[in-house]
Design a protein around this motif. Structure first.
Motif, PDB file in Angstrom:
ATOM      1  N   ASP A 122       0.800  -1.218   0.000  1.00 25.77           N
ATOM      2  CA  ASP A 122       0.000   0.000   0.000  1.00 25.77           C
ATOM      3  C   ASP A 122       0.841   1.281   0.000  1.00 25.77           C
ATOM      4  OD1 ASP A 122      -2.312  -1.567   0.127  1.00 25.77           O
ATOM      5  OD2 ASP A 122      -2.185  -1.691   2.318  1.00 25.77           O
ATOM      6  N   GLN A 123       2.147   1.149  -0.159  1.00 25.09           N
ATOM      7  CA  GLN A 123       3.011   2.324  -0.106  1.00 25.09           C
ATOM      8  C   GLN A 123       3.008   3.061  -1.444  1.00 25.09           C
ATOM      9  OE1 GLN A 123       4.419   3.455   2.473  1.00 25.09           O
ATOM     10  NE2 GLN A 123       5.800   5.021   1.709  1.00 25.09           N
ATOM     11  N   PRO A 124       2.685   4.362  -1.446  1.00 23.61           N
ATOM     12  CA  PRO A 124       2.697   5.105  -2.707  1.00 23.61           C
ATOM     13  C   PRO A 124       4.122   5.293  -3.240  1.00 23.61           C
ATOM     14  CG  PRO A 124       1.503   6.282  -0.971  1.00 23.61           C
ATOM     15  CD  PRO A 124       2.248   5.174  -0.320  1.00 23.61           C
ATOM     16  N   TRP A 125       4.318   4.983  -4.519  1.00 24.34           N
ATOM     17  CA  TRP A 125       5.608   5.221  -5.150  1.00 24.34           C
ATOM     18  C   TRP A 125       5.401   5.406  -6.650  1.00 24.34           C
ATOM     19  CZ3 TRP A 125       7.871   1.963  -8.829  1.00 24.34           C
ATOM     20  CH2 TRP A 125       7.242   0.717  -8.998  1.00 24.34           C
ATOM     21  N   GLU A 139       6.878   7.720  -1.163  1.00 25.07           N
ATOM     22  CA  GLU A 139       6.315   8.687  -0.227  1.00 25.07           C
ATOM     23  C   GLU A 139       5.876   8.042   1.074  1.00 25.07           C
ATOM     24  OE1 GLU A 139       3.402  12.527  -0.220  1.00 25.07           O
ATOM     25  OE2 GLU A 139       4.069  11.594  -2.060  1.00 25.07           O
ATOM     26  N   GLY A 140       6.242   8.687   2.193  1.00 23.88           N
ATOM     27  CA  GLY A 140       5.768   8.227   3.493  1.00 23.88           C
ATOM     28  C   GLY A 140       6.786   7.387   4.247  1.00 23.88           C
ATOM     29  N   GLY A 163      11.944   8.541   6.164  1.00 22.93           N
ATOM     30  CA  GLY A 163      10.917   9.408   5.591  1.00 22.93           C
ATOM     31  C   GLY A 163      10.788   9.179   4.094  1.00 22.93           C
ATOM     32  N   SER A 164      10.163  10.128   3.412  1.00 23.49           N
ATOM     33  CA  SER A 164      10.006  10.023   1.959  1.00 23.49           C
ATOM     34  C   SER A 164      11.379  10.040   1.291  1.00 23.49           C
ATOM     35  CB  SER A 164       9.163  11.183   1.431  1.00 23.49           C
ATOM     36  OG  SER A 164       7.851  11.114   1.943  1.00 23.49           O
ATOM     37  N   VAL A 165      11.489   9.298   0.183  1.00 27.77           N
ATOM     38  CA  VAL A 165      12.797   9.098  -0.452  1.00 27.77           C
ATOM     39  C   VAL A 165      12.728   9.293  -1.959  1.00 27.77           C
ATOM     40  CG1 VAL A 165      14.460   7.289  -1.070  1.00 27.77           C
ATOM     41  CG2 VAL A 165      13.811   7.606   1.299  1.00 27.77           C
ATOM     42  N   ALA A 180      11.333  15.410   4.319  1.00 22.23           N
ATOM     43  CA  ALA A 180       9.889  15.585   4.445  1.00 22.23           C
ATOM     44  C   ALA A 180       9.392  16.540   3.365  1.00 22.23           C
ATOM     45  CB  ALA A 180       9.543  16.128   5.834  1.00 22.23           C
ATOM     46  N   LEU A 181      10.202  16.751   2.339  1.00 24.61           N
ATOM     47  CA  LEU A 181       9.841  17.641   1.242  1.00 24.61           C
ATOM     48  C   LEU A 181       8.853  16.963   0.301  1.00 24.61           C
ATOM     49  CD1 LEU A 181      13.440  18.909   0.426  1.00 24.61           C
ATOM     50  CD2 LEU A 181      11.639  20.224   1.569  1.00 24.61           C
TER      51      LEU A 181
END
Length: 203
Positions: A122-125, A139-140, A163-165, A180-181
């Motif tokens: 479920d991770q947005p990418w 993200e996330g 964090g987001s990468v 966190a951008l």
């Protein structure tokens, strides 16, 4: 050296002298990168002297020089350089790490999977473009797994929250930017990377 004579003040007129407060040493702040599995702290010159590639930095306004620099040995003996930029105007704190921007860079090898984050179902990418280079935006919050550092002669894989990468490869190097951008802000930093004029020549 001759001491300058001073006037004698009668004891009856002398005002009491308040005792000076005992100086209290301020606690030394622990570097924020200490618990982020980045290796040992070094200077930019020390890091550059131990890697075969030119270290890249982001010159965007408001970022300035990295506050902390780390060097970690990867399983194949290649070394990863990590630059930490603390939160400031326009650069929010990353909840998972306490830093503003964390930029990791190393020669692209087969162990890239051990540097990237595990992506859950479920991770947005998304696939993204970073100055003409293929990249991935994740993200996330997820877990970052780092392979053991062979220079330590011990230890297993280590994991921490991340964090987001933004992850991409360019000219034989892999870059991993954690923050966190927003995606657009992270890509702008990725596309701005340069080799600083003051960096010692790569060996």
């Amino acid at each position: 050296e001759t001491a300058t004579p001073t006037a004698t003040v009668p004891a009856t007129s002398a005002a009491p002298v308040p005792a000076s407060p005992t100086p209290v040493a301020s606690p030394t702040a622990m570097p924020v990168g200490t618990g982020l599995l980045l290796g040992r702290p070094v200077t930019l010159a020390e890091a550059q002297a131990q890697v075969p590639y030119a270290i890249h930095v982001p010159p965007l306004p408001g970022i300035g020089a990295p506050e902390e620099i780390y060097l970690r040995t990867l399983p194949d003996g290649n070394r990863m350089v990590s630059l930490i930029y603390l939160p400031g105007p326009g650069i929010p704190e990353t909840e998972e790490t306490g830093v503003g921007v964390l930029l990791m860079q190393f020669v692209a090898r087969d162990d890239v999977a051990l540097i990237g984050k595990g992506i859950g179902i479920d991770q947005p990418w998304d696939y993204v473009d970073v100055d003409g280079n293929d990249g991935i935006w994740i993200e996330g919050t997820h877990q970052l797994t780092l392979a053991p550092d062979p220079s330590l002669g011990c230890c297993r894989e280590s994991t921490r929250s991340a964090g987001s990468v933004l992850l991409w490869e360019e000219d034989g190097l892999t870059f991993r930017l954690e923050s966190a951008l927003s995606r657009e802000e992270a890509i702008a930093i990725g596309e701005s990377l340069v080799v600083p004029a003051a960096t010692p020549a790569a060996t």
